[in-house]
Design an enzyme around this catalytic site. Structure first.
Site, mmCIF file in Angstrom:
data_model
loop_
_atom_site.group_PDB
_atom_site.id
_atom_site.type_symbol
_atom_site.label_atom_id
_atom_site.label_comp_id
_atom_site.label_asym_id
_atom_site.label_seq_id
_atom_site.Cartn_x
_atom_site.Cartn_y
_atom_site.Cartn_z
ATOM 1 N N GLU A 116 29.142 29.695 46.397
ATOM 2 C CA GLU A 116 28.474 30.868 45.811
ATOM 3 C C GLU A 116 28.760 30.977 44.311
ATOM 4 O OE1 GLU A 116 30.491 30.771 48.482
ATOM 5 O OE2 GLU A 116 30.238 32.545 49.749
ATOM 6 N N HIS A 134 33.915 27.746 44.927
ATOM 7 C CA HIS A 134 33.160 28.015 46.155
ATOM 8 C C HIS A 134 31.667 27.834 45.858
ATOM 9 C CE1 HIS A 134 36.291 30.587 48.566
ATOM 10 N NE2 HIS A 134 36.809 29.447 48.113
ATOM 11 N N CYS A 181 33.923 35.827 46.124
ATOM 12 C CA CYS A 181 32.486 35.594 45.958
ATOM 13 C C CYS A 181 31.696 36.899 46.042
ATOM 14 C CB CYS A 181 31.997 34.590 46.987
ATOM 15 S SG CYS A 181 32.703 32.947 46.686
ATOM 16 N N CYS A 219 33.503 35.301 50.803
ATOM 17 C CA CYS A 219 34.866 35.843 50.753
ATOM 18 C C CYS A 219 34.912 36.973 49.715
ATOM 19 C CB CYS A 219 35.865 34.734 50.390
ATOM 20 S SG CYS A 219 35.781 34.224 48.646
#
Lengths: 138, 138
Positions: A48, A46, A79, A76
């Protein structure tokens, strides 16, 4: 957030779910990333997570105190858990994520030192995601 | 779990918080990892995250259906969130983590398809962690 949004647009062009992130330390961008889960075949890639790893590598330090994350979608659970460990100072997100956003799971996942801020470009970031999934279905 | 415990012992020897993980697919170990947050200056470098990335790279696939994770400590929120995205079939943990284990935050973080199992070597894994923190304090 403009720079994070540019990252999200790169993801869009590359066929990735369009989410972008940047990390700023003392008014300087020290990490930029976009979601690369498809290209890397890696659910952990992801925006992040990639930005955190990159920023910590740049700083040579495990903690992101005095740093701010700008991300185009509410993080999410994974993260948010990573951001907890980083002890980052501020998290600015554009679009809320009513389905997979960490606040649905538990709003206290971030570190007590971390300030969560609804940032700008919420509707633009959401529209980019809607366009992506519309294109994917067609 | 014996192989995961061996990974935790490598972490211990290298001055890392001793947590080890392996991922098994069709009775074959396809990924081994230990916590490397200190060496890599990266809060995301937990054993589980490294093992997931490695297993997905090995399989050339984003999902770990038909895979089992063996880890010496109950996963944290970040790792449980990553395991959610991977849709892994089984998660076997040795020592529970009453402080930072994901179940303290929300017991439903894992994917509905994922079976959570308390595995073997719980006391050995916990003792290794206690020894590590005792050594660190001295």
């Amino acid at each position: 957030m403009n720079e994070a949004f540019k990252q999200a647009k790169i993801a869009y062009e590359e066929g990735e779910i369009p989410v972008g992130a940047v990390i700023v330390c003392k008014n300087k961008i020290i990490a930029k990333a976009y979601n690369q889960t498809e290209m890397l075949n890696d659910v952990t890639a992801h925006a992040e997570i990639l930005a955190i790893t990159s920023a910590e590598n740049y700083l040579g330090a495990k903690y992101l105190t005095d740093c701010k994350l700008y991300v185009t979608l509410e993080p999410c659970v994974m993260c948010a858990g990573a951001l907890f460990w980083s002890q980052i100072t501020e998290v600015h997100y554009a679009a809320p994520d009513p389905k997979r956003g960490f606040r649905q799971c538990n709003p206290s996942i971030l570190h007590p030192k971390t300030k969560l801020i609804q940032g700008s470009l919420a509707s633009e970031s959401e529209q980019l995601l809607l366009d992506f999934f519309k294109k994917l279905r067609n």
